[in-house]
Structure formats: structure tokens, C-alpha cells
Design a protein around this motif. Structure first.
Motif, PDB file in Angstrom:
ATOM      1  N   VAL A   1       0.837  -1.201   0.000  1.00 26.31           N
ATOM      2  CA  VAL A   1       0.000   0.000   0.000  1.00 26.31           C
ATOM      3  C   VAL A   1       0.872   1.251   0.000  1.00 26.31           C
ATOM      4  N   VAL A   2       0.283   2.398  -0.369  1.00 24.44           N
ATOM      5  CA  VAL A   2       1.022   3.657  -0.430  1.00 24.44           C
ATOM      6  C   VAL A   2       0.433   4.659   0.558  1.00 24.44           C
ATOM      7  N   CYS A   3       1.223   5.676   0.893  1.00 19.55           N
ATOM      8  CA  CYS A   3       0.767   6.745   1.779  1.00 19.55           C
ATOM      9  C   CYS A   3      -0.429   7.439   1.159  1.00 19.55           C
ATOM     10  N   PRO A   4      -1.421   7.854   1.921  1.00 19.75           N
ATOM     11  CA  PRO A   4      -1.502   7.800   3.382  1.00 19.75           C
ATOM     12  C   PRO A   4      -2.141   6.527   3.919  1.00 19.75           C
ATOM     13  N   ILE A   5      -2.454   5.562   3.046  1.00 21.51           N
ATOM     14  CA  ILE A   5      -3.107   4.333   3.499  1.00 21.51           C
ATOM     15  C   ILE A   5      -2.190   3.535   4.420  1.00 21.51           C
ATOM     16  N   THR A   6      -0.875   3.691   4.267  1.00 22.29           N
ATOM     17  CA  THR A   6       0.061   2.968   5.124  1.00 22.29           C
ATOM     18  C   THR A   6      -0.246   3.243   6.594  1.00 22.29           C
ATOM     19  N   PHE A   7      -0.386   4.517   6.956  1.00 23.06           N
ATOM     20  CA  PHE A   7      -0.614   4.847   8.358  1.00 23.06           C
ATOM     21  C   PHE A   7      -2.013   4.435   8.810  1.00 23.06           C
ATOM     22  N   VAL A   8      -2.984   4.481   7.915  1.00 25.10           N
ATOM     23  CA  VAL A   8      -4.339   4.036   8.250  1.00 25.10           C
ATOM     24  C   VAL A   8      -4.308   2.562   8.657  1.00 25.10           C
ATOM     25  N   LYS A   9      -3.590   1.744   7.901  1.00 25.03           N
ATOM     26  CA  LYS A   9      -3.496   0.318   8.212  1.00 25.03           C
ATOM     27  C   LYS A   9      -2.785   0.096   9.547  1.00 25.03           C
ATOM     28  N   VAL A  10      -1.744   0.888   9.820  1.00 22.93           N
ATOM     29  CA  VAL A  10      -1.027   0.769  11.089  1.00 22.93           C
ATOM     30  C   VAL A  10      -1.958   1.139  12.247  1.00 22.93           C
TER      31      VAL A  10
ATOM     32  N   MET B   1      -5.192   0.951  12.364  1.00 22.41           N
ATOM     33  CA  MET B   1      -6.193  -0.101  12.534  1.00 22.41           C
ATOM     34  C   MET B   1      -5.607  -1.295  13.289  1.00 22.41           C
ATOM     35  N   ALA B   2      -4.362  -1.653  12.977  1.00 32.49           N
ATOM     36  CA  ALA B   2      -3.713  -2.769  13.667  1.00 32.49           C
ATOM     37  C   ALA B   2      -3.483  -2.433  15.141  1.00 32.49           C
ATOM     38  N   LEU B   3      -3.111  -1.185  15.425  1.00 32.57           N
ATOM     39  CA  LEU B   3      -2.871  -0.786  16.815  1.00 32.57           C
ATOM     40  C   LEU B   3      -4.152  -0.814  17.643  1.00 32.57           C
ATOM     41  N   GLU B   4      -5.299  -0.563  17.004  1.00 29.91           N
ATOM     42  CA  GLU B   4      -6.566  -0.586  17.732  1.00 29.91           C
ATOM     43  C   GLU B   4      -6.845  -1.956  18.334  1.00 29.91           C
ATOM     44  N   ASP B   5      -6.304  -3.010  17.736  1.00 34.46           N
ATOM     45  CA  ASP B   5      -6.522  -4.369  18.231  1.00 34.46           C
ATOM     46  C   ASP B   5      -5.580  -4.748  19.369  1.00 34.46           C
ATOM     47  N   LEU B   6      -4.626  -3.883  19.686  1.00 34.09           N
ATOM     48  CA  LEU B   6      -3.647  -4.172  20.732  1.00 34.09           C
ATOM     49  C   LEU B   6      -3.971  -3.413  22.018  1.00 34.09           C
ATOM     50  N   GLU B   7      -3.485  -3.946  23.124  1.00 35.40           N
ATOM     51  CA  GLU B   7      -3.581  -3.268  24.414  1.00 35.40           C
ATOM     52  C   GLU B   7      -2.380  -2.329  24.562  1.00 35.40           C
ATOM     53  N   ASP B   8      -2.529  -1.303  25.398  1.00 28.37           N
ATOM     54  CA  ASP B   8      -1.389  -0.426  25.686  1.00 28.37           C
ATOM     55  C   ASP B   8      -0.214  -1.267  26.181  1.00 28.37           C
TER      56      ASP B   8
ATOM     57  N   GLU C   1       8.572   7.311   1.406  1.00 30.61           N
ATOM     58  CA  GLU C   1       7.550   7.947   2.234  1.00 30.61           C
ATOM     59  C   GLU C   1       7.120   7.123   3.450  1.00 30.61           C
ATOM     60  N   PRO C   2       6.881   5.812   3.295  1.00 32.76           N
ATOM     61  CA  PRO C   2       6.434   5.063   4.473  1.00 32.76           C
ATOM     62  C   PRO C   2       7.419   5.111   5.642  1.00 32.76           C
ATOM     63  N   ILE C   3       8.701   4.866   5.387  1.00 32.42           N
ATOM     64  CA  ILE C   3       9.657   4.840   6.502  1.00 32.42           C
ATOM     65  C   ILE C   3       9.934   6.253   7.022  1.00 32.42           C
ATOM     66  N   GLN C   4       9.682   7.262   6.207  1.00 35.16           N
ATOM     67  CA  GLN C   4       9.855   8.632   6.668  1.00 35.16           C
ATOM     68  C   GLN C   4       8.659   9.085   7.510  1.00 35.16           C
ATOM     69  N   ASN C   5       7.450   8.725   7.074  1.00 36.74           N
ATOM     70  CA  ASN C   5       6.243   9.272   7.689  1.00 36.74           C
ATOM     71  C   ASN C   5       5.635   8.431   8.800  1.00 36.74           C
ATOM     72  N   VAL C   6       5.644   7.113   8.659  1.00 40.15           N
ATOM     73  CA  VAL C   6       4.969   6.268   9.649  1.00 40.15           C
ATOM     74  C   VAL C   6       5.592   6.403  11.039  1.00 40.15           C
ATOM     75  N   PRO C   7       6.921   6.291  11.198  1.00 42.95           N
ATOM     76  CA  PRO C   7       7.475   6.437  12.553  1.00 42.95           C
ATOM     77  C   PRO C   7       7.170   7.807  13.175  1.00 42.95           C
ATOM     78  N   ARG C   8       7.250   8.852  12.387  1.00 46.95           N
ATOM     79  CA  ARG C   8       6.966  10.198  12.905  1.00 46.95           C
ATOM     80  C   ARG C   8       5.507  10.305  13.352  1.00 46.95           C
ATOM     81  N   SER C   9       4.605   9.793  12.547  1.00 45.95           N
ATOM     82  CA  SER C   9       3.183   9.843  12.894  1.00 45.95           C
ATOM     83  C   SER C   9       2.891   9.021  14.146  1.00 45.95           C
TER      84      SER C   9
END
Length: 84
Positions: free
Chosen positions: A16-25, A27-34, A46-54
Motif C-alpha cells: 500500500v502507499v501513503c496515506p493508506i500505510t498509516f491508516v493500516k497501522v 487499525m492494527a494498533l486498535e486491536d492491541l492493548e497499551d 515515504e512510508p519509513i519517513q512518515n509512519v514512525p513520525r506519525s
């Protein structure tokens, strides 16, 4: 190496490409506990530049970033308590 970092879930967003990359991340985090860890397999550029920052902006902790031989990356993030 990040292999020593325990992960609770793994997603691959190399198809997938930005901005869908962060949307998928997100969604995956919503299934996890803190405090649980998510391993994200993503592309360079773009993904490795933007996802960690976001992720940091939303209160999550980036535990490791490993560049693979094929030019992709594995990013391990710990879900933080600040996410909505």
C-alpha cells in the motif's frame, strides 16, 4: 537486532502507499492493548519517513527500525496510552 524485541502482532504494508500505510497501522494498533508491540514491514521512501513520525506524534514508542537486504524495513512500535 530487533529479533530480541517481543512482538504481539505483525503487519505487512509493503503493498500500500501513503496515506493508506498509516491508516493500516492505526487499525492494527486498535486491536492491541497499551504496552503491546506491533512489528510493521514497510517500504523505503515515504512510508519509513512518515509512519514512525506519525506514530510518535500519537504517543507511541518506536522500539527499533531495521533495514532489510531487499530495501524494506521492519519497524517495531509499542502502543502508547495517549492514542485515542
Amino acid at each position: 537486532m530487533s529479533e530480541t524485541v517481543r512482538t504481539d502482532h505483525v503487519i505487512d504494508i509493503t503493498d500500500v502507499v501513503c496515506p493508506i500505510t498509516f491508516v493500516k497501522v492505526k487499525m492494527a494498533l486498535e486491536d492491541l492493548e497499551d504496552g503491546q508491540n506491533l512489528r510493521i514491514h514497510l517500504n523505503e521512501g515515504e512510508p519509513i519517513q512518515n509512519v514512525p513520525r506519525s506514530l510518535k506524534d500519537e504517543g507511541h514508542k518506536v522500539l527499533s527500525v531495521d533495514r532489510k537486504d531487499d530495501g524494506t524495513y521492519d519497524l517495531v512500535v509499542q502502543k502508547g496510552g495517549l492514542s485515542a
